[in-house]
Design an enzyme around this catalytic site. Structure first.
Site, PDB file in Angstrom:
ATOM      1  CB  SER A   1      -1.099  -0.175   1.171  1.00 40.89           C
ATOM      2  OG  SER A   1      -1.845   0.930   1.091  1.00 40.89           O
TER       3      SER A   1
ATOM      4  CB  SER B   1       0.423   1.529  15.441  1.00 42.09           C
ATOM      5  OG  SER B   1       0.771   0.766  14.082  1.00 42.09           O
ATOM      6  N   GLY B   2      -1.603  -0.689  14.745  1.00 46.11           N
ATOM      7  CA  GLY B   2      -1.624  -2.144  14.429  1.00 46.11           C
ATOM      8  C   GLY B   2      -0.459  -2.517  13.104  1.00 46.11           C
ATOM      9  CB  THR B   3       0.539  -0.930  10.259  1.00 49.20           C
ATOM     10  OG1 THR B   3       0.556   0.409  10.757  1.00 49.20           O
ATOM     11  CG2 THR B   3      -0.979  -1.234   9.957  1.00 49.20           C
TER      12      THR B   3
ATOM     13  CD  GLU C   1      -9.653   2.845   8.309  1.00 53.45           C
ATOM     14  OE1 GLU C   1      -9.369   2.273   9.476  1.00 53.45           O
ATOM     15  OE2 GLU C   1      -8.680   2.650   7.517  1.00 53.45           O
ATOM     16  CB  ALA C   2     -10.324  10.222   9.160  1.00 54.25           C
ATOM     17  CG  ASN C   3      -7.016   5.793   6.444  1.00 52.42           C
ATOM     18  OD1 ASN C   3      -8.262   5.457   5.848  1.00 52.42           O
ATOM     19  ND2 ASN C   3      -6.546   5.024   7.206  1.00 52.42           N
TER      20      ASN C   3
ATOM     21  NE  ARG D   1      -0.513   4.887  13.530  1.00 56.48           N
ATOM     22  CZ  ARG D   1       0.337   4.779  13.011  1.00 56.48           C
ATOM     23  NH1 ARG D   1       1.165   5.751  13.266  1.00 56.48           N
ATOM     24  NH2 ARG D   1       0.926   3.865  12.230  1.00 56.48           N
TER      25      ARG D   1
HETATM   26  C1  16G Z   1      -4.253  -0.619   7.943  1.00 59.85           C
HETATM   27  C2  16G Z   1      -5.695  -0.702   7.670  1.00 59.85           C
HETATM   28  C3  16G Z   1      -6.390   0.510   7.712  1.00 59.85           C
HETATM   29  C4  16G Z   1      -5.862   1.211   8.746  1.00 59.85           C
HETATM   30  C5  16G Z   1      -4.573   1.359   9.031  1.00 59.85           C
HETATM   31  C6  16G Z   1      -4.134   2.016  10.545  1.00 59.85           C
HETATM   32  C7  16G Z   1      -6.825  -2.377   6.119  1.00 59.85           C
HETATM   33  C8  16G Z   1      -7.023  -2.744   4.746  1.00 59.85           C
HETATM   34  N1  16G Z   1      -5.853  -1.513   6.293  1.00 59.85           N
HETATM   35  O1  16G Z   1      -3.457  -0.186   6.743  1.00 59.85           O
HETATM   36  O2  16G Z   1      -7.646   0.698   7.452  1.00 59.85           O
HETATM   37  O3  16G Z   1      -6.428   2.682   8.757  1.00 59.85           O
HETATM   38  O4  16G Z   1      -3.807   0.090   9.061  1.00 59.85           O
HETATM   39  O5  16G Z   1      -2.920   1.657  10.958  1.00 59.85           O
HETATM   40  O6  16G Z   1      -7.303  -2.664   7.151  1.00 59.85           O
HETATM   41  P1  16G Z   1      -2.283   1.865  12.336  1.00 59.85           P
HETATM   42  O7  16G Z   1      -2.858   0.881  13.124  1.00 59.85           O
HETATM   43  O8  16G Z   1      -0.826   1.781  11.993  1.00 59.85           O
HETATM   44  O9  16G Z   1      -2.868   3.088  12.801  1.00 59.85           O
HETATM   45 ZN    ZN Z   2      -3.967   1.103   0.248  1.00 55.07          ZN
END
Ligand code: 16G
Ligand code: ZN
Length: 541
Positions: free
Chosen positions: A74, A501-503, A372-374, A508
């Site tokens: 992404s 964060s989930g990623t 989502e706001a994003n 945050r």
């Molecule tokens: C991922 C999610 C997105 C979310 C983002 C939050 C999907 C396909 N993508 O990119 O929806 O806004 O994580 O990231 O579900 P964060 O947990 O790092 O804030």
């Molecule tokens: Zn994407």
């Protein structure tokens, strides 16, 4: 048993053993299937990708249907890559299988066969069953073909048929998986034709042709738009910016950059009031922007959700359709958007971050708008809604009602209901703006965003922080939420929440206040409190 006494299962397991030795997990690497699947540096991804090929094959066999794997990272930089599994109706992978994914991806090659057998027992799947298929797609990253090859090797080891559709956007892959399972036209060509036709039908033709500019983040969205643009060229002109021919993927451009910087992307020359969009690297997010009196304005996912909900609500009222309509948001939604929707009598619900949570909750409405706001988001129409709209579009004889219901039907066909789709959402936004004669400013003025600030705090272990109430409150460590509340109470009409964060390995902080200055101050003070609080906890360990 075959002639030499070796069972088909043994042959399969032996093939897995042999192939797995080409995909050993590098030392010290730990994979995790998170909110958006796997994401990491591309060079360490093939072992996880091979294991996900195995897992995807198992999943396909267990649902006896076609499932998908999308290879993308992404909005991440070009050297990263990732992959996620898509369920038969285009949804995200089920939580139980996310858990299997993390477990299998971290299983060393020597134990793989054993763990695979355990999973197949647990999921009640016969490893050698020939049911189920896999569709694989990838974005434009250089590492894509190697990752696809690893996924394919895994799936084929379990005799699962793999259809590689090559380079595509994430929403195209979701759409193709869904269409395949409902036995509807399912090629990339069908995608372009279907949405181009739906757009032309609803958008119509004017004497003056409108034009838009789209920042494609130097990613795959440029290919999708370049393919669909000629089909629409009698109706709208699409200028593609940041098409990847010169710039680097997601560098100083794309939806993530624009949302974060609250500034225009590089590489887009736009004039006052021109309709501009920015999308992300795999084209599942879109945002709108324009300038007026030399000032930059960005309309985010919340603005898109309110535009869609307002439009659909008006049509449903005009058509006298008795269906439920609701909007699903996350804690990041601007407070003003929520108040606006309530003021229009539209119910709003808040769920945790991540498309899967929003999508699932939106299914509870007849017409569920989620964003989502994003910029991730779409609209879902229940079977009841579609049935009612279809019947009324044929039987309705009253003029106003007929026109409204016909528009509703046409709009439902312009939406990629499998998942949020930047390309189709852009077309849907343009259609609403034209049909309702809305200028960017009049859309923007539906409500005024409250100023906000978002911060990233690096703490030693983000998992120490747990949340509740759709991530709006901290449930642990004890006492931390009270400290947030105390800091928030220094400001009038302020809101602040903290979530891991989930990623990324960070926490945050999001603060929303009456002024930008207050939002900045509140975010900073909560951020440093979180840091100090967790450091104090560590020092006691
Ligand atoms: C991922 C999610 C997105 C979310 C983002 C939050 C999907 C396909 N993508 O990119 O929806 O806004 O994580 O990231 O579900 P964060 O947990 O790092 O804030
Ligand atoms: Zn994407």
């Amino acid at each position: 048993m075959s002639g030499d006494g070796v069972s088909p299962l043994e042959v399969t397991l032996e093939t897995v053993r042999a192939t797995a030795s080409n995909y050993n997990i590098p030392p010290d690497v730990k994979y995790a299937y998170g909110t958006a699947g796997f994401r990491c540096k591309a060079d360490i991804l093939p072992p996880a990708a091979y294991r996900m090929g195995l897992l995807a094959a198992l999943r396909a066999k267990s649902v006896k249907a076609t499932i998908g794997v999308m290879v993308t990272a992404s909005h991440n930089p070009p050297e990263d890559n990732g992959l996620k599994v898509v369920e038969p109706q285009g949804e995200m992978l089920l939580p139980r299988w996310e858990h299997y994914s993390t477990q299998l991806s971290n299983t060393d090659s020597a134990s793989l066969v054993e763990v695979l057998q355990d999973f197949s027992d647990e999921a009640e799947v016969t490893l050698t069953s020939s049911r189920g298929k896999l569709v694989v797609g990838r974005d434009t990253r250089e590492s894509g073909p190697d990752i696809v090859a690893a996924v394919t090797a895994g799936a084929e080891n379990l005799q699962c048929k793999v259809h590689n559709i090559g380079v595509c956007t994430t929403p195209q892959l979701h759409w193709i998986v869904k269409q395949t399972n409902i036995s509807k036209p399912n090629t990339l060509q069908d995608y372009y034709r279907t949405f181009a036709d739906s757009f032309i039908h609803l958008y119509g033709k004017d004497d003056v042709k409108h034009s838009i500019k789209v920042d494609c983040a130097n990613g795959v969205g440029a290919i999708a738009l370049r393919t669909i643009a000629p089909l629409l060229s009698d109706h709208i002109d699409i200028t593609i910016c940041n098409d990847g021919s010169t710039g680097r993927l997601n560098e100083n451009c794309g939806a993530d950059f624009v949302k974060l910087m609250q500034n225009a992307p590089r590489g887009v020359n736009y004039v006052e009031n021109e309709h501009c969009y920015t999308i992300d690297g795999d084209a599942d997010r879109s945002l709108f922007f324009y300038s007026q009196d030399h000032k930059f304005y960005m309309l985010d996912g919340d603005k898109i959700a309110t535009l869609f909900a307002w439009f659909l609500n008006s049509l449903m009222q005009e058509a006298e359709l008795n269906l439920s309509l609701g909007v699903v948001q996350t804690a990041y939604a601007n407070g003003s958007s929520t108040s606006y929707l309530y003021s229009k009598g539209i119910p709003v619900v808040c769920v945790p971050t991540g498309v899967k949570h929003l999508h699932k909750r939106a299914e509870d409405f007849d017409v569920g708008v989620y964003f989502e706001a994003n910029g991730h988001g779409t609209v879902l129409f229940s079977d009841t809604a579609m049935e009612m709209i279809n019947i009324r579009s044929v039987r309705e004889t009253r003029k106003t009602q007929k026109s409204a219901v016909t528009r509703l039907l046409a709009f439902s066909k312009l939406i990629n209901t499998a998942v949020g789709d930047a390309v189709t959402n852009i077309l849907a936004i343009e259609t609403i703006l034209k049909l309702c004669k809305l200028s960017p400013a009049s859309w923007n003025e539906m409500y005024a965003d409250l100023p906000y600030r978002q911060l990233k705090i690096n703490i030693r272990d983000r998992d120490i922080i747990k949340t509740t109430d759709a991530e709006r409150k901290i449930s642990s460590p004890e006492g931390m939420q009270e400290k947030v509340d105390a800091l928030v109470s220094d400001f009038s009409s302020a809101r602040c929440f903290v979530r891991p964060s989930g990623t990324e390995n960070c926490v945050r902080v999001h603060a929303e206040c009456a002024t930008q200055r207050e939002a900045d101050t509140l975010a900073m003070s909560v951020g440093s409190m979180v840091f100090d609080f967790t450091e104090a906890l560590y020092s006691r360990l």
